[in-house]
Design a protein around this motif. Structure first.
Motif, PDB file in Angstrom:
ATOM      1  N   ARG A  46     118.855  89.790  80.211  1.00 33.59           N
ATOM      2  CA  ARG A  46     118.004  89.969  79.652  1.00 33.59           C
ATOM      3  C   ARG A  46     118.173  91.449  79.136  1.00 33.59           C
ATOM      4  NH1 ARG A  46     114.096  87.622  84.176  1.00 33.59           N
ATOM      5  NH2 ARG A  46     113.403  85.884  82.838  1.00 33.59           N
ATOM      6  N   CYS A  47     118.699  92.127  79.802  1.00 32.33           N
ATOM      7  CA  CYS A  47     119.532  93.651  79.581  1.00 32.33           C
ATOM      8  C   CYS A  47     120.180  93.550  78.553  1.00 32.33           C
ATOM      9  CB  CYS A  47     120.409  94.710  81.439  1.00 32.33           C
ATOM     10  SG  CYS A  47     121.105  96.225  80.553  1.00 32.33           S
ATOM     11  N   LEU A  48     121.656  92.988  78.478  1.00 35.45           N
ATOM     12  CA  LEU A  48     122.416  93.106  77.194  1.00 35.45           C
ATOM     13  C   LEU A  48     122.106  92.425  76.310  1.00 35.45           C
ATOM     14  CD1 LEU A  48     125.646  92.024  79.218  1.00 35.45           C
ATOM     15  CD2 LEU A  48     125.181  93.612  78.816  1.00 35.45           C
ATOM     16  N   ALA A  49     121.216  91.710  76.076  1.00 38.49           N
ATOM     17  CA  ALA A  49     120.439  90.640  74.763  1.00 38.49           C
ATOM     18  C   ALA A  49     119.176  91.947  74.715  1.00 38.49           C
ATOM     19  CB  ALA A  49     119.237  89.688  75.435  1.00 38.49           C
ATOM     20  N   ALA A  50     118.598  92.805  75.006  1.00 35.45           N
ATOM     21  CA  ALA A  50     118.132  93.874  75.079  1.00 35.45           C
ATOM     22  C   ALA A  50     118.806  94.896  74.602  1.00 35.45           C
ATOM     23  CB  ALA A  50     116.738  94.699  75.603  1.00 35.45           C
ATOM     24  N   ARG A  51     119.692  95.216  74.534  1.00 33.05           N
ATOM     25  CA  ARG A  51     120.675  96.742  73.873  1.00 33.05           C
ATOM     26  C   ARG A  51     121.090  96.259  73.348  1.00 33.05           C
ATOM     27  NH1 ARG A  51     120.223 100.704  77.871  1.00 33.05           N
ATOM     28  NH2 ARG A  51     122.444 101.905  76.407  1.00 33.05           N
ATOM     29  N   LEU A  52     121.545  95.478  73.054  1.00 32.82           N
ATOM     30  CA  LEU A  52     122.149  94.467  71.367  1.00 32.82           C
ATOM     31  C   LEU A  52     121.353  94.712  70.052  1.00 32.82           C
ATOM     32  CD1 LEU A  52     124.268  91.421  72.941  1.00 32.82           C
ATOM     33  CD2 LEU A  52     125.619  93.252  71.452  1.00 32.82           C
ATOM     34  N   ARG A  53     120.410  94.099  70.906  1.00 33.98           N
ATOM     35  CA  ARG A  53     119.157  94.304  69.545  1.00 33.98           C
ATOM     36  C   ARG A  53     119.276  95.327  69.126  1.00 33.98           C
ATOM     37  NH1 ARG A  53     116.822  89.823  71.802  1.00 33.98           N
ATOM     38  NH2 ARG A  53     115.488  91.084  73.543  1.00 33.98           N
ATOM     39  N   TRP A  54     118.794  97.027  69.746  1.00 30.70           N
ATOM     40  CA  TRP A  54     118.318  98.184  70.112  1.00 30.70           C
ATOM     41  C   TRP A  54     119.529  98.437  69.762  1.00 30.70           C
ATOM     42  CZ3 TRP A  54     117.250  98.691  76.090  1.00 30.70           C
ATOM     43  CH2 TRP A  54     116.091  98.421  76.096  1.00 30.70           C
ATOM     44  N   HIS A  55     120.928  98.163  69.434  1.00 32.72           N
ATOM     45  CA  HIS A  55     122.268  98.962  68.537  1.00 32.72           C
ATOM     46  C   HIS A  55     122.001  97.607  67.320  1.00 32.72           C
ATOM     47  CE1 HIS A  55     123.310 101.577  72.141  1.00 32.72           C
ATOM     48  NE2 HIS A  55     123.738 100.256  72.497  1.00 32.72           N
ATOM     49  N   GLY A  56     121.378  96.974  66.950  1.00 30.22           N
ATOM     50  CA  GLY A  56     121.199  96.447  66.035  1.00 30.22           C
ATOM     51  C   GLY A  56     122.100  94.946  65.679  1.00 30.22           C
ATOM     52  N   TYR A  57     122.691  94.847  67.123  1.00 28.58           N
ATOM     53  CA  TYR A  57     123.283  93.432  66.768  1.00 28.58           C
ATOM     54  C   TYR A  57     122.339  92.578  67.154  1.00 28.58           C
ATOM     55  CZ  TYR A  57     127.278  95.954  66.766  1.00 28.58           C
ATOM     56  OH  TYR A  57     128.589  97.471  66.676  1.00 28.58           O
ATOM     57  N   THR A  58     122.589  90.676  66.909  1.00 26.07           N
ATOM     58  CA  THR A  58     121.684  89.759  67.119  1.00 26.07           C
ATOM     59  C   THR A  58     122.624  89.127  68.854  1.00 26.07           C
ATOM     60  OG1 THR A  58     120.805  89.127  65.227  1.00 26.07           O
ATOM     61  CG2 THR A  58     121.014  87.221  66.585  1.00 26.07           C
ATOM     62  N   PRO A  59     121.730  89.022  69.557  1.00 25.75           N
ATOM     63  CA  PRO A  59     122.102  88.070  70.232  1.00 25.75           C
ATOM     64  C   PRO A  59     121.672  87.273  70.419  1.00 25.75           C
ATOM     65  CG  PRO A  59     120.350  89.520  71.263  1.00 25.75           C
ATOM     66  CD  PRO A  59     120.275  89.414  69.907  1.00 25.75           C
ATOM     67  N   ILE A  60     122.710  86.414  71.269  1.00 18.97           N
ATOM     68  CA  ILE A  60     122.992  84.481  70.972  1.00 18.97           C
ATOM     69  C   ILE A  60     122.917  84.526  72.768  1.00 18.97           C
ATOM     70  CG2 ILE A  60     123.374  82.207  70.473  1.00 18.97           C
ATOM     71  CD1 ILE A  60     121.939  83.736  68.141  1.00 18.97           C
ATOM     72  N   VAL A  61     122.069  84.167  72.955  1.00 17.17           N
ATOM     73  CA  VAL A  61     121.988  83.859  74.958  1.00 17.17           C
ATOM     74  C   VAL A  61     122.485  82.473  75.092  1.00 17.17           C
ATOM     75  CG1 VAL A  61     121.500  84.414  77.247  1.00 17.17           C
ATOM     76  CG2 VAL A  61     120.968  85.811  75.954  1.00 17.17           C
ATOM     77  N   HIS A  62     123.551  81.924  75.422  1.00 15.55           N
ATOM     78  CA  HIS A  62     123.802  80.856  75.951  1.00 15.55           C
ATOM     79  C   HIS A  62     123.574  80.310  77.492  1.00 15.55           C
ATOM     80  CE1 HIS A  62     125.068  79.888  72.147  1.00 15.55           C
ATOM     81  NE2 HIS A  62     125.841  80.411  71.979  1.00 15.55           N
ATOM     82  N   ASP A  63     122.491  79.877  77.634  1.00 17.90           N
ATOM     83  CA  ASP A  63     122.659  79.995  79.539  1.00 17.90           C
ATOM     84  C   ASP A  63     124.090  78.173  79.735  1.00 17.90           C
ATOM     85  OD1 ASP A  63     119.038  80.256  79.800  1.00 17.90           O
ATOM     86  OD2 ASP A  63     121.173  81.340  80.223  1.00 17.90           O
ATOM     87  N   HIS A  64     124.969  78.257  80.716  1.00 14.32           N
ATOM     88  CA  HIS A  64     125.552  77.227  81.055  1.00 14.32           C
ATOM     89  C   HIS A  64     125.096  77.000  82.462  1.00 14.32           C
ATOM     90  CE1 HIS A  64     129.250  74.284  80.817  1.00 14.32           C
ATOM     91  NE2 HIS A  64     129.124  75.211  82.175  1.00 14.32           N
ATOM     92  N   HIS A  65     124.410  75.137  82.117  1.00 14.96           N
ATOM     93  CA  HIS A  65     124.391  74.453  83.738  1.00 14.96           C
ATOM     94  C   HIS A  65     125.644  73.432  83.725  1.00 14.96           C
ATOM     95  CE1 HIS A  65     119.882  76.161  83.073  1.00 14.96           C
ATOM     96  NE2 HIS A  65     120.297  76.164  82.135  1.00 14.96           N
ATOM     97  N   PRO A  66     125.947  72.774  85.536  1.00 16.17           N
ATOM     98  CA  PRO A  66     126.689  72.295  85.802  1.00 16.17           C
ATOM     99  C   PRO A  66     126.483  69.992  85.345  1.00 16.17           C
ATOM    100  CG  PRO A  66     125.639  73.662  87.797  1.00 16.17           C
ATOM    101  CD  PRO A  66     124.753  73.877  86.550  1.00 16.17           C
ATOM    102  N   GLY A  67     127.936  70.491  84.535  1.00 16.74           N
ATOM    103  CA  GLY A  67     127.828  69.706  83.650  1.00 16.74           C
ATOM    104  C   GLY A  67     127.486  69.549  82.200  1.00 16.74           C
ATOM    105  N   GLY A  68     126.624  70.838  81.899  1.00 12.35           N
ATOM    106  CA  GLY A  68     126.238  70.586  79.833  1.00 12.35           C
ATOM    107  C   GLY A  68     127.652  70.945  79.130  1.00 12.35           C
ATOM    108  N   PRO A  69     127.518  70.800  77.949  1.00 15.24           N
ATOM    109  CA  PRO A  69     128.438  71.368  77.002  1.00 15.24           C
ATOM    110  C   PRO A  69     129.053  73.645  76.870  1.00 15.24           C
ATOM    111  CG  PRO A  69     126.615  70.848  76.119  1.00 15.24           C
ATOM    112  CD  PRO A  69     126.047  70.751  77.480  1.00 15.24           C
TER     113      PRO A  69
END
Length: 263
Positions: free
Chosen positions: A49-72
């Protein structure tokens, strides 16, 4: 894939959110969080959450992928995070981690920044040896070996690192030893670190950082957070163009912990 709403932090003073203004978009940065259900205790989800927020504050678009066991696996990974978990959590992710072992090793060798905390730090090492003597193989990205023991190492920590002083909180029973050529993430000024004996904490190779520091560690250490983001943004967009971020509160809390523990 998951993300945080664009209005994350709205309604709070900028000194708390760190947001002075929202600059123009500077490109996407894809953050992969490994096993957020199984390996994210002691607040480690806060690092994502910190990295996603700081990316936005710095002007970037965060795309967060949650990787779960067995997922692509996501098509793109500019930064990879993993957290701590119980031994049972490590067992639940072990098969999936083995499936993606070669991919993660290649990403690490290519310089993708990664932050692995506690249990995931151990799994990125050579092996974890349980109290009973069972050997659980790791990815071997970090040349560290961890042994379980009956004594826990708990308490606040202050480190000297290449990112500057880093503060956090450790709570682990695993005792980790670095290989002969493996560099540490930091030198312990207060706390136990890897094993309570040799003054090292965590490990670092290429842009992969392993550490026992919870907290979560990134909100408490803006310089560390931005250090990882700089590497990720340069790889993803070709440059690091930070915005104006007000870290007054975070830095005051950071400095107070340093002063309280070191005098």
């Amino acid at each position: 894939m998951s993300g945080l709403p664009p209005e994350f932090g709205d309604g709070l003073p900028s000194a708390i959110t760190g947001l002075a203004e929202v600059p123009a978009d500077k490109g996407e940065v894809h953050v992969v969080h490994l096993y957020p259900r199984e390996m994210s205790i002691y607040g480690d989800l806060g690092n994502t959450r910190c990295l996603a927020a700081r990316l936005r504050w710095h002007g970037y678009t965060p795309i967060v992928h949650d990787h779960h066991p067995g997922g692509p696996w996501p098509e793109r990974a500019d930064l990879v995070l993993g957290g701590g978990g119980q031994d049972s959590g490590q067992l639940r992710v072990q098969n999936d981690l083995a499936t993606h072992a070669d991919r993660l090793r290649a990403l690490a060798e290519d310089g993708v920044p990664m932050l692995m905390i506690c249990g995931m730090y151990q799994l990125f090492g050579e092996a974890f040896i349980t109290v009973e003597g069972a050997r659980l193989p790791g990815l071997g990205i970090l040349d560290v070996t961890t042994r379980g023991n009956e004594t826990r190492m708990i308490g606040p920590v202050v480190l000297d690192t290449e990112f500057g002083p880093v503060v956090g909180y450790e709570n682990h029973s695993g005792s980790t030893v670095l290989g002969p050529d493996q560099g540490a993430f930091g030198r312990v000024r207060h706390g136990h670190g890897n094993n309570g004996a040799d003054g090292t904490e965590g490990a670092r190779v290429h842009n992969v950082v392993g550490s026992y520091l919870h907290g979560p560690v990134l909100p408490a250490n803006p310089e560390l957070a931005d250090g990882l983001l700089r590497i990720a943004a340069e790889r993803a967009t070709g440059e690091w163009a930070p915005g104006v971020v007000d870290d007054t509160v975070a830095l005051e809390a950071h400095d107070r912990q340093v002063r309280r523990l070191l005098g």
